[in-house]
Design a protein around this motif. Structure first.
Motif: not given
Length: 305
Positions: A214-229
């Motif tokens: 686990t670690h903090p990361r900026e992501v967006v929700r796309r196609q039902g997945l968490l995509v890393p920015v």
């Protein structure tokens, strides 16, 4: 009078380990020029430990090789180099970027995923070094097309794989014979599950790239997945970035590998998560596997590992 002490019962990990070591030794004995593919991922880290148990205190009877897309997570590349240096083994790196420069890989757009393009670079490396066996950490539980592979999966002189024409492996007898130009892909941990891998990592206290925890990361929700920015996967119009505690279940090309929300900070934590997971690691984290089984199978027929 002395009392005999019964030996400790062998666990399922002991049996899986023994099978994998047997396969590694069989390939080393039968093949003229094998190579072990090492990316720095958890499965290849398990393979390295198995190779240590199979061949130490001597050197490995094969080099290590990584097909680098150029879009790998920097933490994984740093770990790869540090782990190999600690082993003192030979590492061969071949880059998709060089295949692009040669014109053997052509992308539609510069930002396209290079994941599938690894197949071309891998086949070029096999031809360059004359490898007749490539040892990798693929497992049957990862994806449907992978489940069709044998332990020793034959490729013809064009690097092609035919799932309908595979060699039988009755009674754990493995046919590693090849003609010039042909090769086999060997999967010593094919019968392992993701849960087995993490239980083995915990038992052997294996070091892994930090991204697996686990670690903090900026992501967006796309196609039902968490995509890393990232620069390769920027925020698109209409998307909202959020910062979450995540970890990666698999670490591949940045352009197609996604984390999952998690606060698991140790192998024990991940074992508890994995025991109740309903999706495979690839199904839950890979953008390039979100289409159909045929997509992966088509890539494998063309030489994808």
């Amino acid at each position: 009078m002395t009392t005999a002490i019964a030996p400790a019962a062998r666990t399922h990990l002991d049996w899986l380990e023994s099978e994998a070591i047997y396969i590694l030794r069989e390939v080393a004995a039968e093949c003229a020029r094998p190579v072990l593919l090492f990316s720095g991922g958890k499965d290849s880290c398990v393979l390295l430990r198995l190779a240590e148990k199979a061949f130490r205190p001597g050197r490995f009877p094969f080099p290590l090789m990584h097909i680098d897309t150029g879009h790998n997570f920097p933490e994984v590349i740093e770990f790869r180099d540090r782990r190999v240096a600690g082993l003192g083994e030979e590492l061969i790196v071949r880059r998709v970027e060089d295949s692009i420069a040669r014109g053997t890989v052509v992308l539609r757009q510069a930002g396209d995923s290079r994941n599938a393009a690894q197949a071309v670079t891998l086949l070029e490396a096999i031809a360059e070094f004359g490898f007749d066996a490539c040892i990798g950490g693929a497992r049957r539980d990862e994806e449907k097309a992978r489940a069709k592979e044998r332990i020793c999966s034959f490729r013809d002189e064009f690097g092609q794989w035919d799932p309908k024409a595979q060699r039988p492996e009755l009674w754990n007898l493995y046919n590693t014979r090849t003609h010039p130009g042909e090769n086999i892909r060997v999967f010593p941990i094919s019968n392992w599950t993701e849960l087995d891998v993490w239980q083995y990592i915990e038992r052997e206290q294996l070091d892994l790239p930090s991204l697996y925890y686990t670690h903090p990361r900026e992501v967006v929700r796309r196609q039902g997945l968490l995509v890393p920015v990232t620069p390769l996967t920027p925020v698109r119009e209409g998307e909202q970035a959020e910062r979450l505690d995540v970890r990666f279940r698999t670490v591949g090309d940045v352009s197609c590998t996604c984390p999952v929300a998690s606060d698991a900070a140790s192998p024990a934590d991940i074992i508890r998560e994995t025991a109740v997971a309903t999706l495979t690691e690839r199904g839950a984290t890979r953008l390039d596997d979100q289409t159909s089984e045929a997509s992966m199978e088509r890539r494998k027929k063309q030489g994808y590992f």
